[in-house]
Scaffold this motif. Sequence first.
Motif, PDB file in Angstrom:
ATOM      1  N   GLU A   6       0.792  -1.223   0.000  1.00 33.19           N
ATOM      2  CA  GLU A   6       0.000   0.000   0.000  1.00 33.19           C
ATOM      3  C   GLU A   6       0.832   1.284   0.000  1.00 33.19           C
ATOM      4  O   GLU A   6       0.526   2.230  -0.719  1.00 33.19           O
ATOM      5  CB  GLU A   6      -0.969  -0.026   1.212  1.00 33.19           C
ATOM      6  N   SER A   7       1.894   1.331   0.803  1.00 30.20           N
ATOM      7  CA  SER A   7       2.575   2.612   1.040  1.00 30.20           C
ATOM      8  C   SER A   7       3.302   3.186  -0.170  1.00 30.20           C
ATOM      9  O   SER A   7       3.476   4.387  -0.288  1.00 30.20           O
ATOM     10  CB  SER A   7       3.590   2.472   2.173  1.00 30.20           C
ATOM     11  N   TYR A   8       3.750   2.307  -1.012  1.00 26.91           N
ATOM     12  CA  TYR A   8       4.550   2.786  -2.147  1.00 26.91           C
ATOM     13  C   TYR A   8       3.637   3.297  -3.261  1.00 26.91           C
ATOM     14  O   TYR A   8       2.837   2.530  -3.818  1.00 26.91           O
ATOM     15  CB  TYR A   8       5.441   1.643  -2.653  1.00 26.91           C
ATOM     16  N   TRP A   9       3.764   4.596  -3.579  1.00 24.92           N
ATOM     17  CA  TRP A   9       3.025   5.220  -4.688  1.00 24.92           C
ATOM     18  C   TRP A   9       3.909   5.075  -5.919  1.00 24.92           C
ATOM     19  O   TRP A   9       4.919   5.755  -6.037  1.00 24.92           O
ATOM     20  CB  TRP A   9       2.751   6.695  -4.359  1.00 24.92           C
ATOM     21  N   MET A  10       3.533   4.167  -6.790  1.00 23.73           N
ATOM     22  CA  MET A  10       4.415   3.815  -7.907  1.00 23.73           C
ATOM     23  C   MET A  10       4.342   4.848  -9.026  1.00 23.73           C
ATOM     24  O   MET A  10       3.275   5.355  -9.342  1.00 23.73           O
ATOM     25  CB  MET A  10       4.032   2.440  -8.457  1.00 23.73           C
ATOM     26  N   PRO A  11       5.486   5.140  -9.650  1.00 18.35           N
ATOM     27  CA  PRO A  11       5.513   6.116 -10.740  1.00 18.35           C
ATOM     28  C   PRO A  11       5.000   5.519 -12.045  1.00 18.35           C
ATOM     29  O   PRO A  11       5.224   4.336 -12.308  1.00 18.35           O
ATOM     30  CB  PRO A  11       7.010   6.441 -10.863  1.00 18.35           C
ATOM     31  N   THR A  13       2.475   4.217 -13.220  1.00 19.28           N
ATOM     32  CA  THR A  13       1.919   2.860 -13.076  1.00 19.28           C
ATOM     33  C   THR A  13       0.473   2.988 -12.601  1.00 19.28           C
ATOM     34  O   THR A  13       0.198   3.812 -11.722  1.00 19.28           O
ATOM     35  CB  THR A  13       2.712   2.082 -11.981  1.00 19.28           C
ATOM     36  N   ASN A  15      -1.592   2.152 -10.122  1.00 21.64           N
ATOM     37  CA  ASN A  15      -1.269   1.569  -8.826  1.00 21.64           C
ATOM     38  C   ASN A  15      -2.259   0.482  -8.393  1.00 21.64           C
ATOM     39  O   ASN A  15      -1.855  -0.588  -7.935  1.00 21.64           O
ATOM     40  CB  ASN A  15      -1.211   2.664  -7.756  1.00 21.64           C
ATOM     41  N   ARG A  16      -3.572   0.772  -8.557  1.00 17.51           N
ATOM     42  CA  ARG A  16      -4.550  -0.192  -8.034  1.00 17.51           C
ATOM     43  C   ARG A  16      -4.520  -1.487  -8.840  1.00 17.51           C
ATOM     44  O   ARG A  16      -4.554  -2.578  -8.296  1.00 17.51           O
ATOM     45  CB  ARG A  16      -5.947   0.434  -8.052  1.00 17.51           C
ATOM     46  N   LYS A  19      -1.290  -3.359  -7.885  1.00 18.17           N
ATOM     47  CA  LYS A  19      -1.313  -3.945  -6.537  1.00 18.17           C
ATOM     48  C   LYS A  19      -2.277  -5.134  -6.462  1.00 18.17           C
ATOM     49  O   LYS A  19      -2.116  -6.024  -5.633  1.00 18.17           O
ATOM     50  CB  LYS A  19      -1.603  -2.860  -5.497  1.00 18.17           C
TER      51      LYS A  19
END
Length: 435
Positions: A6-11, A13, A15-16, A19
């Motif tokens: 959850e914590s990593y906000w991917m560049p 990408t 995200n949802r 993940k």
Amino acid sequence: MSEQLESYWMPFTPNRQFKAHPRFLAKAQGMHYWTPEGRKILDGVAGLWCVNAGHGRREITEAVASQLETMDYAPAFQMGHAAAFKLADQLTKLTPAGLDHAFFVNSGSEAVDTALKIALAYHRVRGEGARTRLVGRARGYHGVGFGGISVGGILPNRKMWSGALLPAVDHLPHTHNLSKNAFSRGMPEHGAELADDLERIVTLNDASTIAAVIMEPIAGSTGVLIPPKGYLQRLRELCDRHGILLIFDEVITGFGRTGSPFGAQEFGVMPDMITCAKGLTNGCIPMGAVIVKKGIYEAFMQGPENLIELFHGYTYSAHPTACAAGLATLAIYEREGLLTRAKALHKEWEDAAHSLRGLPHVIDVRNYGLILGLELQSIPGKVGARAFDVYVKCFERGLLTRQTGDILALSPPLIVESAQIQEMFGILAEVLRAA
Ligand SMILES: Cc1ncc(COP(=O)(O)O)c(C=O)c1O
């Protein structure tokens, strides 16, 4: 979704989506990655167009480790260390003659913003301070700084910040034209005249207001656009005619990708500045550079000698570990002939690439050096869905590609062997046939 993701906000990408269906890499060596479960993945994109000498090069690891033990950091301002000067010297030996001063930064985005700032300041120190206008190109990618997204031409990278972009920027049209150039081998025949649009911008604003044109010799991130024959030459002529600087953003075309050390040499066009990053350290330590013509550097070397000539730089400009990685990387490129190896492999690469023609949904295959752009017909109303599906299926079958919209790119490490080229296109063909 696992809590740990959850914590990593991917560049760059979704995200949802990621993940919910993660794709992890855990190890790399030579031409391959391995997933945490031990599945072997052929690296078709040199990481992100950066690991040109292949993964896990011991020489680079040792150089970095040794540098960290000897001196972990040295102040970038008002102090020097030997590796910075040595790397600048060696790097400028790889660029076309006359491009002989290097300013170090930490990424391609910083290289671009630095080059744009140098361009504006250069005109100003010469008494042409009205030259504040910058020219980019539709579909261009120049990183994510405010300068880079202003001259860049990719809509999603710009629209959130449209009110905050640099004020005086124009864009040339892109050169993508499938009706005339689809399935070109190497440089497309049609489109050199698109460079003439610079005359329109000059007529609209006057040359005396234009500082620089920035351009990727081969546009990469937008999905591989190869310059039409004569296009870059024409642009150079127009820039010369109007006193406009020409900046080549060689963040992906630098370090052997085209078959020459830089695109400038490959295409026979000398820019006034080159931005580079990625392959400079084989992707293992962040580093970039702006390489400028002697005349640009010298224009700043005026006035009292105790004054700083350019108020610009980063804490980590020419970081000792990055310089150590850069020097070791350039030594490998030289010893293994990697900066021209794409030339030797290019025909085989091209033939393998064009074997995809005729497979389901393939509307274009384009190639240059060790680069492939494969364009697929979009599913109506779902741009990008088809290529993303192919991208995921390739990964499941053991090949890493790069997807932008409905275009897939390949740009393998320059150590790639024939059997691996066949394997890459074999996997792509298999996935496309089942698509
Ligand atoms: C042509 C070009 N310029 C600039 C950049 C930005 O580089 P970075 O991601 O290191 O900031 C890239 C990255 O792909 C690029 O392809």
